[in-house]
Design a protein around this motif. Structure first.
Motif, PDB file in Angstrom:
ATOM      1  N   PHE A  17       0.887  -1.016   0.090  1.00  0.00           N
ATOM      2  CA  PHE A  17      -0.010   0.111   0.144  1.00  0.00           C
ATOM      3  C   PHE A  17       1.007   1.236   0.184  1.00  0.00           C
ATOM      4  O   PHE A  17       2.017   0.972   0.592  1.00  0.00           O
ATOM      5  CB  PHE A  17      -0.873   0.027   1.326  1.00  0.00           C
ATOM      6  N   ILE A  18       0.403   2.261  -0.723  1.00  0.00           N
ATOM      7  CA  ILE A  18       1.254   3.529  -0.739  1.00  0.00           C
ATOM      8  C   ILE A  18       0.174   4.670  -0.172  1.00  0.00           C
ATOM      9  O   ILE A  18      -0.943   4.902  -0.885  1.00  0.00           O
ATOM     10  CB  ILE A  18       1.733   3.786  -2.058  1.00  0.00           C
ATOM     11  N   GLU A  19       0.539   5.318   0.736  1.00  0.00           N
ATOM     12  CA  GLU A  19      -0.339   6.432   1.357  1.00  0.00           C
ATOM     13  C   GLU A  19      -0.224   7.485   0.235  1.00  0.00           C
ATOM     14  O   GLU A  19       0.972   7.764  -0.158  1.00  0.00           O
ATOM     15  CB  GLU A  19      -0.202   6.824   2.733  1.00  0.00           C
ATOM     16  N   GLU A  20      -1.390   8.349   0.208  1.00  0.00           N
ATOM     17  CA  GLU A  20      -1.380   9.656  -0.769  1.00  0.00           C
ATOM     18  C   GLU A  20      -1.154  10.790   0.361  1.00  0.00           C
ATOM     19  O   GLU A  20      -2.157  10.472   1.092  1.00  0.00           O
ATOM     20  CB  GLU A  20      -2.408   9.497  -1.563  1.00  0.00           C
ATOM     21  N   PRO A  21      -0.747  11.747   0.223  1.00  0.00           N
ATOM     22  CA  PRO A  21       0.381  12.009  -0.635  1.00  0.00           C
ATOM     23  C   PRO A  21       1.450  11.335  -0.104  1.00  0.00           C
ATOM     24  O   PRO A  21       1.719  10.728   1.007  1.00  0.00           O
ATOM     25  CB  PRO A  21       0.518  13.689  -0.682  1.00  0.00           C
ATOM     26  N   GLN A  22       2.630  11.082  -0.979  1.00  0.00           N
ATOM     27  CA  GLN A  22       3.987  10.558  -0.639  1.00  0.00           C
ATOM     28  C   GLN A  22       5.048  11.394  -1.183  1.00  0.00           C
ATOM     29  O   GLN A  22       5.287  12.214  -2.167  1.00  0.00           O
ATOM     30  CB  GLN A  22       3.775   9.223  -1.285  1.00  0.00           C
ATOM     31  N   GLU A  23       6.063  11.469  -0.257  1.00  0.00           N
ATOM     32  CA  GLU A  23       7.318  12.031  -0.830  1.00  0.00           C
ATOM     33  C   GLU A  23       8.258  11.458  -1.654  1.00  0.00           C
ATOM     34  O   GLU A  23       7.954  10.079  -1.952  1.00  0.00           O
ATOM     35  CB  GLU A  23       8.498  12.179   0.370  1.00  0.00           C
ATOM     36  N   ILE A  24       8.672  12.017  -2.959  1.00  0.00           N
ATOM     37  CA  ILE A  24       9.156  11.568  -4.137  1.00  0.00           C
ATOM     38  C   ILE A  24      10.025  10.287  -3.955  1.00  0.00           C
ATOM     39  O   ILE A  24       9.783   9.093  -4.474  1.00  0.00           O
ATOM     40  CB  ILE A  24       9.486  12.456  -5.054  1.00  0.00           C
ATOM     41  N   ASN A  25      11.044  10.359  -3.134  1.00  0.00           N
ATOM     42  CA  ASN A  25      12.339   9.565  -3.013  1.00  0.00           C
ATOM     43  C   ASN A  25      11.464   8.226  -2.295  1.00  0.00           C
ATOM     44  O   ASN A  25      12.067   7.089  -2.731  1.00  0.00           O
ATOM     45  CB  ASN A  25      13.462   9.993  -2.362  1.00  0.00           C
ATOM     46  N   GLU A  26      10.648   8.597  -1.304  1.00  0.00           N
ATOM     47  CA  GLU A  26      10.199   7.403  -0.608  1.00  0.00           C
ATOM     48  C   GLU A  26       9.016   6.531  -1.457  1.00  0.00           C
ATOM     49  O   GLU A  26       9.178   5.372  -1.549  1.00  0.00           O
ATOM     50  CB  GLU A  26       9.332   7.979   0.635  1.00  0.00           C
ATOM     51  N   PHE A  27       8.542   7.308  -2.585  1.00  0.00           N
ATOM     52  CA  PHE A  27       7.772   6.742  -3.271  1.00  0.00           C
ATOM     53  C   PHE A  27       8.447   5.709  -4.207  1.00  0.00           C
ATOM     54  O   PHE A  27       7.931   4.493  -4.470  1.00  0.00           O
ATOM     55  CB  PHE A  27       6.853   7.705  -4.030  1.00  0.00           C
ATOM     56  N   LEU A  28       9.625   6.292  -4.775  1.00  0.00           N
ATOM     57  CA  LEU A  28      10.236   5.549  -5.835  1.00  0.00           C
ATOM     58  C   LEU A  28      11.113   4.172  -5.038  1.00  0.00           C
ATOM     59  O   LEU A  28      11.000   3.169  -5.715  1.00  0.00           O
ATOM     60  CB  LEU A  28      11.466   6.235  -6.261  1.00  0.00           C
ATOM     61  N   GLU A  29      11.504   4.458  -3.860  1.00  0.00           N
ATOM     62  CA  GLU A  29      12.168   3.230  -3.174  1.00  0.00           C
ATOM     63  C   GLU A  29      10.954   2.341  -2.888  1.00  0.00           C
ATOM     64  O   GLU A  29      11.224   1.124  -2.881  1.00  0.00           O
ATOM     65  CB  GLU A  29      12.734   3.690  -1.772  1.00  0.00           C
ATOM     66  N   LYS A  30       9.757   2.659  -2.504  1.00  0.00           N
ATOM     67  CA  LYS A  30       8.586   1.742  -2.333  1.00  0.00           C
ATOM     68  C   LYS A  30       8.170   0.794  -3.534  1.00  0.00           C
ATOM     69  O   LYS A  30       8.134  -0.250  -3.728  1.00  0.00           O
ATOM     70  CB  LYS A  30       7.436   2.267  -1.741  1.00  0.00           C
ATOM     71  N   ILE A  31       8.311   1.420  -4.776  1.00  0.00           N
ATOM     72  CA  ILE A  31       7.938   0.770  -6.165  1.00  0.00           C
ATOM     73  C   ILE A  31       8.942  -0.100  -6.367  1.00  0.00           C
ATOM     74  O   ILE A  31       8.726  -1.236  -6.735  1.00  0.00           O
ATOM     75  CB  ILE A  31       7.953   1.962  -7.138  1.00  0.00           C
ATOM     76  N   LYS A  32      10.327   0.236  -6.291  1.00  0.00           N
ATOM     77  CA  LYS A  32      11.525  -0.596  -6.169  1.00  0.00           C
ATOM     78  C   LYS A  32      11.224  -1.857  -5.597  1.00  0.00           C
ATOM     79  O   LYS A  32      11.656  -3.133  -5.928  1.00  0.00           O
ATOM     80  CB  LYS A  32      12.958   0.068  -6.198  1.00  0.00           C
ATOM     81  N   GLY A  33      11.078  -1.402  -4.188  1.00  0.00           N
ATOM     82  CA  GLY A  33      10.854  -2.769  -3.342  1.00  0.00           C
ATOM     83  C   GLY A  33       9.816  -3.607  -3.600  1.00  0.00           C
ATOM     84  O   GLY A  33       9.871  -4.793  -3.578  1.00  0.00           O
ATOM     85  N   MET A  34       8.521  -3.171  -4.154  1.00  0.00           N
ATOM     86  CA  MET A  34       7.728  -3.888  -4.389  1.00  0.00           C
ATOM     87  C   MET A  34       7.876  -4.876  -5.742  1.00  0.00           C
ATOM     88  O   MET A  34       7.665  -5.951  -5.777  1.00  0.00           O
ATOM     89  CB  MET A  34       6.446  -3.190  -4.802  1.00  0.00           C
ATOM     90  N   LEU A  35       8.524  -4.182  -6.740  1.00  0.00           N
ATOM     91  CA  LEU A  35       8.942  -4.961  -7.788  1.00  0.00           C
ATOM     92  C   LEU A  35       9.979  -6.062  -7.587  1.00  0.00           C
ATOM     93  O   LEU A  35       9.979  -7.076  -8.168  1.00  0.00           O
ATOM     94  CB  LEU A  35       9.585  -3.868  -8.755  1.00  0.00           C
ATOM     95  N   ASP A  36      10.872  -5.851  -6.293  1.00  0.00           N
ATOM     96  CA  ASP A  36      11.682  -6.901  -6.076  1.00  0.00           C
ATOM     97  C   ASP A  36      11.270  -8.104  -5.249  1.00  0.00           C
ATOM     98  O   ASP A  36      11.537  -9.100  -5.070  1.00  0.00           O
ATOM     99  CB  ASP A  36      13.064  -6.231  -5.210  1.00  0.00           C
ATOM    100  N   LYS A  37       9.902  -7.785  -4.682  1.00  0.00           N
ATOM    101  CA  LYS A  37       9.126  -8.811  -3.918  1.00  0.00           C
ATOM    102  C   LYS A  37       8.607 -10.108  -5.001  1.00  0.00           C
ATOM    103  O   LYS A  37       8.557  -9.934  -6.163  1.00  0.00           O
ATOM    104  CB  LYS A  37       7.893  -8.416  -3.284  1.00  0.00           C
ATOM    105  N   LYS A  38       8.851 -11.187  -4.427  1.00  0.00           N
ATOM    106  CA  LYS A  38       8.745 -12.394  -5.282  1.00  0.00           C
ATOM    107  C   LYS A  38       7.258 -12.872  -5.130  1.00  0.00           C
ATOM    108  O   LYS A  38       6.644 -12.756  -3.995  1.00  0.00           O
ATOM    109  CB  LYS A  38       9.668 -13.532  -5.053  1.00  0.00           C
TER     110      LYS A  38
END
Length: 131
Positions: free
Chosen positions: A110-131
């Protein structure tokens, strides 16, 4: 010789190039901002405006991740994403029931809105890395 910063930027773009993201958000301005941010960081992003648009695009392309507005019509979207085995992340606000969404095994975050840009990008990368 190419400056290190430029080399790193090129590497980061190449590293994420294969990640395809479906972006579903009811607010066109938010959708445009998120798409621009993700594309500038090397992701291939497809915007979805409606459930009909979602059904059409889900048949045309493979996606690694779906970013879905929690206020869009969830049940049919969730079932379709589950059938296609696409990892899903929901944008949430106080109007969205996280517990309901956690019942679906392909909902990985889950991503809460609004979100700080760098934190958002880190979350996206982390989600993509999840198996």
């Amino acid at each position: 010789t190419i400056p290190l910063k430029r080399k790193l930027k090129k590497y980061l773009v190449l590293e994420n190039k294969m990640a395809t993201i479906m972006l579903m958000h009811k607010n066109p301005d938010t959708r445009c901002s998120i798409k621009t941010l993700l594309e500038k960081n090397g992701y291939d992003v497809t915007e979805v405006e409606s459930f009909e648009d979602f059904l059409e695009k889900i048949e045309q392309q493979q996606f690694d991740l779906a970013l879905v507005d929690g206020l869009m019509p969830r049940m049919k979207i969730l079932e379709t994403l589950k059938e296609k085995n696409i990892k899903s992340v929901f944008f949430i606000s106080e109007d969205v029931d996280e517990d309901e969404l956690k019942l679906y095994e392909n909902v990985i975050g889950f991503i809460e809105e609004p979100q700080e840009i760098n934190e958002f990008l880190e979350k996206i990368k982390g989600m993509l890395d999840k198996k």
